[in-house]
Design a protein around this motif. Sequence first.
Motif, short mmCIF file in Angstrom:
data_model
loop_
_atom_site.label_atom_id
_atom_site.label_comp_id
_atom_site.label_asym_id
_atom_site.label_seq_id
_atom_site.Cartn_x
_atom_site.Cartn_y
_atom_site.Cartn_z
N GLY A 39 -16.58 -0.03 0.88
CA GLY A 39 -15.77 0.61 -0.16
C GLY A 39 -15.75 -0.32 -1.59
N GLY A 40 -16.17 0.19 -2.37
CA GLY A 40 -16.13 -0.57 -4.06
C GLY A 40 -14.71 -0.95 -4.28
N ARG A 41 -13.60 -0.05 -4.01
CA ARG A 41 -12.55 -0.58 -4.37
C ARG A 41 -11.67 -1.06 -3.44
NH1 ARG A 41 -9.32 3.83 -8.21
NH2 ARG A 41 -8.11 2.24 -9.57
N ASN A 42 -12.16 -1.47 -2.23
CA ASN A 42 -11.35 -2.26 -0.94
C ASN A 42 -10.56 -3.26 -1.62
OD1 ASN A 42 -12.21 -0.24 0.83
ND2 ASN A 42 -13.50 -1.53 1.90
N PHE A 43 -11.01 -4.26 -2.44
CA PHE A 43 -10.40 -5.10 -3.00
C PHE A 43 -9.11 -5.09 -3.52
CE2 PHE A 43 -12.44 -3.76 -6.86
CZ PHE A 43 -11.32 -3.97 -8.06
N GLU A 44 -8.94 -3.72 -4.03
CA GLU A 44 -7.50 -3.21 -4.47
C GLU A 44 -6.71 -3.03 -3.45
OE1 GLU A 44 -6.63 -0.71 -8.06
OE2 GLU A 44 -8.97 -0.67 -8.45
N CYS A 45 -7.22 -2.77 -2.22
CA CYS A 45 -6.04 -2.33 -0.93
C CYS A 45 -5.92 -3.49 -0.18
CB CYS A 45 -6.94 -1.34 -0.33
SG CYS A 45 -7.89 0.12 -1.29
N PHE A 46 -4.99 -3.29 0.92
CA PHE A 46 -4.45 -4.39 1.70
C PHE A 46 -5.07 -4.81 2.77
CE2 PHE A 46 -0.77 -3.03 -0.91
CZ PHE A 46 -0.14 -4.30 -1.06
N SER A 47 -5.53 -3.51 3.64
CA SER A 47 -5.81 -3.80 4.99
C SER A 47 -6.72 -2.70 5.50
CB SER A 47 -4.76 -4.12 5.66
OG SER A 47 -4.99 -4.38 7.18
N GLU A 48 -7.31 -2.69 6.65
CA GLU A 48 -7.70 -1.65 7.51
C GLU A 48 -6.65 -1.07 8.38
OE1 GLU A 48 -9.24 -3.77 11.55
OE2 GLU A 48 -10.63 -3.85 10.05
N ASP A 49 -5.46 -1.75 8.17
CA ASP A 49 -4.39 -1.32 9.35
C ASP A 49 -3.12 -0.88 8.61
OD1 ASP A 49 -3.02 -1.79 12.02
OD2 ASP A 49 -1.42 -2.17 10.61
N PRO A 50 -2.76 0.36 8.88
CA PRO A 50 -1.51 0.94 8.03
C PRO A 50 -0.33 0.51 7.98
CG PRO A 50 -2.08 2.29 9.97
CD PRO A 50 -3.14 1.32 9.79
N LEU A 51 -0.07 -0.39 9.03
CA LEU A 51 1.18 -1.02 9.00
C LEU A 51 1.46 -2.13 8.40
CD1 LEU A 51 4.24 -1.09 10.38
CD2 LEU A 51 3.03 -2.84 12.11
N LEU A 52 0.47 -3.10 8.38
CA LEU A 52 0.33 -4.15 7.36
C LEU A 52 0.27 -3.69 5.97
CD1 LEU A 52 0.17 -7.14 7.22
CD2 LEU A 52 -2.50 -6.78 7.38
N THR A 53 -0.42 -2.55 5.59
CA THR A 53 -0.55 -2.13 4.33
C THR A 53 0.89 -1.61 3.85
OG1 THR A 53 -3.01 -1.43 4.50
CG2 THR A 53 -1.57 -0.24 3.03
N GLY A 54 1.57 -0.83 4.79
CA GLY A 54 2.71 -0.20 4.07
C GLY A 54 3.86 -1.23 4.02
N ARG A 55 3.93 -2.17 4.90
CA ARG A 55 5.22 -3.32 4.91
C ARG A 55 4.76 -4.13 3.64
NH1 ARG A 55 6.82 -6.67 9.61
NH2 ARG A 55 8.39 -7.29 7.93
N LEU A 56 3.64 -4.61 3.21
CA LEU A 56 3.26 -5.36 2.17
C LEU A 56 3.66 -4.41 0.84
CD1 LEU A 56 0.38 -7.55 3.36
CD2 LEU A 56 2.72 -8.25 3.19
N ALA A 57 2.93 -3.44 1.09
CA ALA A 57 3.22 -2.54 -0.12
C ALA A 57 4.63 -2.40 -0.44
CB ALA A 57 2.60 -1.15 -0.20
N ALA A 58 5.57 -1.97 0.59
CA ALA A 58 6.75 -1.80 0.37
C ALA A 58 7.49 -2.83 -0.20
CB ALA A 58 7.59 -1.40 1.80
N ALA A 59 6.98 -4.17 -0.05
CA ALA A 59 7.88 -5.34 -0.40
C ALA A 59 7.39 -5.75 -1.89
CB ALA A 59 7.38 -6.76 0.26
N LEU A 60 6.23 -5.24 -2.15
CA LEU A 60 5.81 -5.42 -3.55
C LEU A 60 6.53 -4.34 -4.41
CD1 LEU A 60 3.67 -6.89 -5.32
CD2 LEU A 60 2.01 -4.84 -5.24
N ILE A 61 6.70 -2.98 -3.98
CA ILE A 61 7.37 -2.15 -4.66
C ILE A 61 8.87 -2.48 -4.98
CG2 ILE A 61 8.31 0.16 -4.43
CD1 ILE A 61 5.64 0.89 -3.03
N GLY A 74 -3.83 -18.12 5.89
CA GLY A 74 -4.23 -16.66 5.61
C GLY A 74 -4.88 -16.03 7.13
N ARG A 75 -4.61 -15.11 7.32
CA ARG A 75 -5.23 -14.19 8.42
C ARG A 75 -5.77 -12.90 8.06
NH1 ARG A 75 -4.15 -18.60 9.62
NH2 ARG A 75 -2.46 -19.24 11.22
N LEU A 76 -7.07 -12.66 8.42
CA LEU A 76 -7.94 -11.45 8.00
C LEU A 76 -6.86 -10.23 8.15
CD1 LEU A 76 -11.44 -12.25 9.28
CD2 LEU A 76 -10.36 -12.45 7.08
N ALA A 77 -6.81 -9.64 7.08
CA ALA A 77 -6.36 -8.29 7.14
C ALA A 77 -7.27 -7.06 7.47
CB ALA A 77 -5.59 -7.84 5.70
N THR A 78 -8.71 -7.41 7.55
CA THR A 78 -9.71 -6.49 7.98
C THR A 78 -10.75 -7.33 8.77
OG1 THR A 78 -9.47 -5.21 5.85
CG2 THR A 78 -11.62 -5.23 6.77
#
Length: 837
Positions: free
Chosen positions: A118-140, A656-660
């Motif tokens: 995925g060319g834009r993966n670097f703009e996304c958090f993770s392969e996991d929706p929970l990790l993605t959602g929690r970190l996105a919420a914190a940033l928001i 750091g721990r891999l998010a993907t």
Amino acid sequence: MSPSGKGNEESFITTTLSQLTIEEKVSFLSGSSFVAATGVPRLDIPAINLVDSVNGVKGTSHINGTPTLCFPSTTCLGSTWNPSLIKEMGTELAIQAKYKNASVILGPTVNIHRDPRGGRNFECFSEDPLLTGRLAAALINGIQEGGVAACPKHFVGNESETKRRFYRVEAEKRTMREIYLAAFQHLLRESTPWALMTAYNKVEGVYCSENPIIRNVLRDEWGFEGCVMSDWFGTRSGVPALNAGLDLEMPGPSVFRGMQLVEEVKQGKMREEIIDERVRRVLGLIHKTSASHSKGEERSVVDEKANLLARRVASEGIVLLKNEDSVLPLKFDGGMKVAVIGSAATDPPIGGGGSAKVPPQYVQAPFDCITSAHPDPSLLSYSLGCKAHCTVPGIPLELLSARNDQRGIDVRYFVNGKDDPVLEEFLPSAQVAMLGFLKPPLTQETFSHFTVSTTITPTSAGNHTLAVQATGSFQLFVNDKLILRDDMQPPPSVEDFLFVPEALERKVSVPMEAHKPYLLKAVVQAYVPLEETGEPRVHAAKFCFQEEYSEPVLRSEAVEVASSADISVIFAGRNAEMESEGFDLTSIKLPSNQEQLIVDVAKASKKTVLVLYGGNPIDVSAYKDLVDAILFTHFPGQEGGQAIVDVLTGKICPSGRLATSWPMKLEDVPTFGHFPAERKCDGEWEIGYAEGLRVGYRAEADGYAPRYRFGFGLSYTRFQYSSLTCATSADGVLLLEVRVENVGAVAGSDVVQVYISEVKSVVWRPREELKGFEKVWLESGETKTVRIEIGKRLAFSWWDDRQGGECWRAEPGEFKVRIGELSASFMLEEGFSWWGL
């Protein structure tokens, strides 16, 4: 009432609506420019700016914009596993947005790392929706506490760049619910974004900007009350998009709304009540962001505290993948001779390409930081090793001289029927570009062509490469001799200009002498699109140049430098040319010249440390066993150089721990056979999510064996878990406690990861799924009890899309809880179902 005046949001909206004409109401429903919404000056309502991105607020210009604090890419944020840190970053982003007169930050991107291409993966958090959602919420939450809106994107199913404006996503409803919609659902549980952006693609055959999923799921089921906007030129219709719930068409001027919508309202084809409902959402966004409505001059403020925050984010996201015989951290005592290899050591890739790419305030070169850290810099040596460009680089300004003897180019603009230019200017750049506008007195009807000229003085003799990146047909002259021309057919798109420079590049080899000036002149015709799509026209040209060089010579020089050192540190990986918005990768290997450099240097070195850049997993098969340590830095932002050296030297213990997951090879990934989109027999582009729930680590139940698992990362210290307990509260919350002890010699952080699995399920479920996590700091010898609470809905349920009504469901039975090497059983005595957020 002015949005910055007293009074609450509802009274502002009600009062304003009562004062608006139908024309003004409709004007609110689309942008007024490429970056601005629409205001009403007579009511003192501003046209707020909506800009990219969470990795750095770039301001209102896509080209030559005001420098800004450049944070690490979002994959790095994902690998921190640290919501409190990411919230701090959001707080600083709001400050940066105000420096740029921005009221809405277009991000974070919460799409899923479905495939490592995925060319834009670097703009996304993770392969996991929970990790993605929690970190996105914190940033928001951090951004919006500063009075600036966050706009998470792209809702939903935008996990690929190839034909992203057209492809339809074919996925089972359960897959969409548990993976792709779940990321948005998790962030909405912990944050209330003031805006949200739809994706370009289709879901269930309908473009997202006009899809009933906006109303049925986002609004009605989840209760989202913010402003829903389209991605840029992602609005596909007038009435259908309005009825579906799309509030704001971006950018402006409008393609599907405007005066045609006014007429539809007057003719009764569109109810004004729906217009009012959409306007209410836009007015709400304007009111909420009133603290950011100043319109001073855009500025860049270098703040040391903010810089240190960016460095901390970078260092916490860096992942140590290999550390054989504890070769790291580096100890520079005892006269250690260090060879530093690779272009990324002196010209590091700090971010990916596309709309998230920002002009940094400065860039820290790792070689300079190593030099500062070494007690005897004379023991350091450097070699380039190989070139890392996919396209010919822009001509460095120091090689250029315009007619006024300054560094840059001369540009002359012409209109039809006139031999003399109507406008002349000097630009301190190697590029001229007009995106969505023309410089007066030019008009689209009269503009014919422009010329770009300068003098270049090479530093060496050879068969050098000259290139032009142009949007229209062109001729290139050297000393008044025509050496290159191209009709540029079919014409490149706006996306090509923004994201795919290879589509614009035409090049030629020219023999040149050292230190001799050569006059360059390009005659470029005005851009004419293949068809009118409503997108802005772009007229641009860029001079590019590469002096002749030999890859084998560069590599042999690096090998010679490495062979005489005690340790070699190789800087390699991808850059913004390789990972970008606008296209997907075709391989997860590094370019062959980089792979060969790593192999040759590692074989010649006594010890080798490999520092990798990139937003996606990298196939390290060719050299993993040859190097002693591997450090993955993502795209680490403007403070990345110092963050990397802090980790290399042990000033920072890697956490750091891999998010993907990182696969052994590309063919192993569950999505290998169905990525990217394909054109089907009906002429439609389709991307099939045939792997279903088997995304990343969730595929391990079917035998997927990654090289580095999701959640993996080494440390300079060791942690030991004990005393895992599992219970439930009176209101059904799962209560977990575990003791964590730092049994190593240095202080550091660990990520406590909670995985839950159902022992026997009525449907297929992954072997285990992440359901909670907590990052904890421990001094050497210190012990802490970590407590994690997980609601039973999140802990146990799955989406039931069988006949009889769709809902979230949990069946009674036995569940396993795993934290590290510890596990416990939990009995769910009664099943349940639910629907909602």
